[in-house]
Design a protein around this motif. Structure first.
Motif, PDB file in Angstrom:
ATOM      1  N   VAL A 134      -7.709  17.282 -13.609  1.00 51.64           N
ATOM      2  CA  VAL A 134      -9.072  16.905 -13.216  1.00 51.64           C
ATOM      3  C   VAL A 134      -9.049  16.626 -11.720  1.00 51.64           C
ATOM      4  N   LYS A 135      -9.620  17.527 -10.931  1.00 55.65           N
ATOM      5  CA  LYS A 135      -9.568  17.416  -9.479  1.00 55.65           C
ATOM      6  C   LYS A 135     -10.167  16.102  -8.993  1.00 55.65           C
ATOM      7  N   ASN A 136      -9.438  15.435  -8.074  1.00 51.69           N
ATOM      8  CA  ASN A 136      -9.906  14.233  -7.370  1.00 51.69           C
ATOM      9  C   ASN A 136      -9.984  12.977  -8.236  1.00 51.69           C
ATOM     10  N   LEU A 137      -9.618  13.073  -9.489  1.00 53.83           N
ATOM     11  CA  LEU A 137      -9.692  11.912 -10.377  1.00 53.83           C
ATOM     12  C   LEU A 137      -8.329  11.249 -10.493  1.00 53.83           C
ATOM     13  N   ARG A 138      -8.295   9.931 -10.385  1.00 53.79           N
ATOM     14  CA  ARG A 138      -7.047   9.200 -10.555  1.00 53.79           C
ATOM     15  C   ARG A 138      -7.248   8.030 -11.507  1.00 53.79           C
ATOM     16  N   LEU A 139      -6.212   7.756 -12.278  1.00 54.25           N
ATOM     17  CA  LEU A 139      -6.193   6.631 -13.217  1.00 54.25           C
ATOM     18  C   LEU A 139      -5.086   5.676 -12.812  1.00 54.25           C
ATOM     19  N   THR A 142      -7.959   1.134 -14.034  1.00 57.02           N
ATOM     20  CA  THR A 142      -8.793   1.611 -12.928  1.00 57.02           C
ATOM     21  C   THR A 142      -9.076   3.101 -13.092  1.00 57.02           C
ATOM     22  N   ILE A 143     -10.335   3.471 -12.862  1.00 56.76           N
ATOM     23  CA  ILE A 143     -10.770   4.866 -12.889  1.00 56.76           C
ATOM     24  C   ILE A 143     -11.476   5.130 -11.573  1.00 56.76           C
ATOM     25  N   GLU A 144     -10.980   6.104 -10.790  1.00 54.91           N
ATOM     26  CA  GLU A 144     -11.547   6.366  -9.464  1.00 54.91           C
ATOM     27  C   GLU A 144     -11.673   7.861  -9.199  1.00 54.91           C
ATOM     28  N   TYR A 145     -12.688   8.176  -8.390  1.00 55.72           N
ATOM     29  CA  TYR A 145     -12.889   9.555  -7.946  1.00 55.72           C
ATOM     30  C   TYR A 145     -12.801   9.569  -6.424  1.00 55.72           C
ATOM     31  N   THR A 146     -11.938  10.419  -5.885  1.00 55.74           N
ATOM     32  CA  THR A 146     -11.724  10.489  -4.441  1.00 55.74           C
ATOM     33  C   THR A 146     -12.626  11.535  -3.809  1.00 55.74           C
ATOM     34  N   LEU A 147     -13.432  11.089  -2.837  1.00 51.86           N
ATOM     35  CA  LEU A 147     -14.302  11.995  -2.086  1.00 51.86           C
ATOM     36  C   LEU A 147     -13.473  12.768  -1.064  1.00 51.86           C
ATOM     37  N   THR A 148     -13.840  13.994  -0.821  1.00 52.12           N
ATOM     38  CA  THR A 148     -12.982  14.871  -0.005  1.00 52.12           C
ATOM     39  C   THR A 148     -13.596  15.226   1.349  1.00 52.12           C
ATOM     40  N   PHE A 149     -14.601  14.489   1.798  1.00 52.19           N
ATOM     41  CA  PHE A 149     -15.232  14.849   3.064  1.00 52.19           C
ATOM     42  C   PHE A 149     -14.456  14.362   4.279  1.00 52.19           C
ATOM     43  N   VAL A 150     -13.440  13.517   4.066  1.00 53.63           N
ATOM     44  CA  VAL A 150     -12.602  13.045   5.167  1.00 53.63           C
ATOM     45  C   VAL A 150     -11.177  13.539   4.937  1.00 53.63           C
ATOM     46  N   ILE A 152      -7.515  11.155   4.558  1.00 53.25           N
ATOM     47  CA  ILE A 152      -7.856   9.789   4.165  1.00 53.25           C
ATOM     48  C   ILE A 152      -8.521   9.845   2.798  1.00 53.25           C
ATOM     49  N   GLY A 153      -8.135   8.937   1.914  1.00 54.08           N
ATOM     50  CA  GLY A 153      -8.731   8.896   0.594  1.00 54.08           C
ATOM     51  C   GLY A 153      -9.840   7.856   0.522  1.00 54.08           C
ATOM     52  N   VAL A 154     -11.082   8.317   0.358  1.00 50.88           N
ATOM     53  CA  VAL A 154     -12.218   7.424   0.131  1.00 50.88           C
ATOM     54  C   VAL A 154     -12.574   7.540  -1.342  1.00 50.88           C
ATOM     55  N   SER A 155     -12.293   6.490  -2.117  1.00 52.65           N
ATOM     56  CA  SER A 155     -12.430   6.567  -3.567  1.00 52.65           C
ATOM     57  C   SER A 155     -13.443   5.560  -4.089  1.00 52.65           C
ATOM     58  N   VAL A 156     -14.280   6.010  -4.993  1.00 53.67           N
ATOM     59  CA  VAL A 156     -15.225   5.131  -5.681  1.00 53.67           C
ATOM     60  C   VAL A 156     -14.823   5.080  -7.149  1.00 53.67           C
ATOM     61  N   GLY A 157     -14.984   3.921  -7.751  1.00 57.18           N
ATOM     62  CA  GLY A 157     -14.579   3.788  -9.142  1.00 57.18           C
ATOM     63  C   GLY A 157     -14.810   2.392  -9.657  1.00 57.18           C
ATOM     64  N   ALA A 158     -14.034   2.028 -10.670  1.00 59.44           N
ATOM     65  CA  ALA A 158     -14.234   0.726 -11.300  1.00 59.44           C
ATOM     66  C   ALA A 158     -12.974   0.295 -12.030  1.00 59.44           C
ATOM     67  N   VAL A 159     -12.911  -1.014 -12.248  1.00 54.08           N
ATOM     68  CA  VAL A 159     -11.876  -1.607 -13.107  1.00 54.08           C
ATOM     69  C   VAL A 159     -12.551  -2.001 -14.411  1.00 54.08           C
ATOM     70  N   ILE A 160     -11.955  -1.654 -15.519  1.00 56.28           N
ATOM     71  CA  ILE A 160     -12.440  -2.069 -16.836  1.00 56.28           C
ATOM     72  C   ILE A 160     -11.329  -2.877 -17.485  1.00 56.28           C
ATOM     73  N   GLY A 161     -11.593  -4.151 -17.760  1.00 55.09           N
ATOM     74  CA  GLY A 161     -10.522  -4.986 -18.291  1.00 55.09           C
ATOM     75  C   GLY A 161     -11.007  -6.341 -18.731  1.00 55.09           C
ATOM     76  N   ALA A 162     -10.148  -7.327 -18.596  1.00 53.64           N
ATOM     77  CA  ALA A 162     -10.443  -8.687 -19.052  1.00 53.64           C
ATOM     78  C   ALA A 162      -9.791  -9.684 -18.108  1.00 53.64           C
ATOM     79  N   GLY A 163     -10.228 -10.929 -18.208  1.00 51.58           N
ATOM     80  CA  GLY A 163      -9.663 -11.957 -17.343  1.00 51.58           C
ATOM     81  C   GLY A 163      -9.956 -13.344 -17.869  1.00 51.58           C
ATOM     82  N   SER A 164      -9.598 -14.335 -17.080  1.00 51.63           N
ATOM     83  CA  SER A 164      -9.846 -15.716 -17.468  1.00 51.63           C
ATOM     84  C   SER A 164     -10.118 -16.574 -16.237  1.00 51.63           C
TER      85      SER A 164
END
Length: 243
Positions: free
Chosen positions: A78-83, A115-123, A126-138
């Protein structure tokens, strides 16, 4: 250990040859693990309101330093996708001494997830990545009041006999929650195997539940006392990186 050394050597050698061939410019490639310090700014106003009423110094409203570990790997199919994954923890505290009595309140916030992120390739490079963390905490709130004088025998006497006077008080309030954390990260490889990061995000907490001490239910918790928090993070990673 010998097999692991051979595997790592072959991986790095193959990655270097792959990079020299120029193929990795088609999409970000690689992965790594690193240390990710951050600055979290939660809402502690409900706690400060109580501290003010009893004459104690308030917790800082400008935030606190947290330490964490994170890692990621680009998925080749999956191009540009990182886990990856991450975890963090930090605390705030305030204390006061009146005569022989010590008072302290400690606020702790921690969490982690996938973490699930997608890296934009216009730069380039340099890796400019947007994404999110899905998890739990206290989130935990520890309240202490004592004179600093403790002994093994007195501890058990005070525990077993409610009529024995005690000058020590301790209580823990705990909030366990699920979180969804949108974030944006800027990753810059200073060397093929070293990467530095700067990023921002906002932690959103859901389905939080409060307990006290040995998991007893707590009522009347202020609605705005939650684990939602804006944060700024940095980081240094080791691995193999190509953007």
């Amino acid at each position: 250990m010998y097999k692991i050394t051979i595997f790592v050597t072959l991986f790095l050698f193959s990655a270097t040859i792959y990079g020299q061939a120029g193929q990795f410019f088609d999409a970000p490639f690689g992965g790594g693990i690193g240390y990710v310090p951050a600055w979290y700014i939660p809402n502690v106003d409900p706690i400060n309101s109580q501290l003010s009423q009893i004459g104690m110094p308030e917790l800082s409203t400008s935030g606190f330093y947290s330490s964490g570990i994170a890692g990621f790997l680009y998925l080749g199919f999956v191009k540009n996708l990182r886990l990856g994954g991450m975890g963090f923890g930090g605390s705030l505290s305030t204390s006061q001494t009146i005569g022989n009595e010590n008072r302290e309140v400690v606020y702790n916030l921690s969490g982690g997830g996938v973490t699930i992120e997608y890296t934009l390739t216009f730069v380039k490079n340099i890796g400019v990545s947007v994404g999110a963390v899905i998890g739990a905490g206290s989130m935990e709130l520890d309240l202490y009041r004592n004179s600093g004088n403790f002994s093994w025998e007195a501890t058990w006497q005070e525990f077993s006999d409610p009529n024995v006077p005690s000058d020590a008080y301790y209580s823990k309030l705990k909030n366990h929650y699920w979180m969804f954390t949108p974030m944006v990260n800027l990753d810059y490889p200073v060397y093929r195997f070293v990467l530095i990061r700067l990023g921002v995000g906002y932690q959103l907490a859901f389905a939080d539940e409060w307990k006290a001490d040995n998991d007893q239910p707590v009522s009347s918790i202020p609605s705005d006392l939650n684990s939602n928090s804006f944060f700024v993070q940095s980081g240094i990673f080791i691995g193999f990186f190509s953007f």
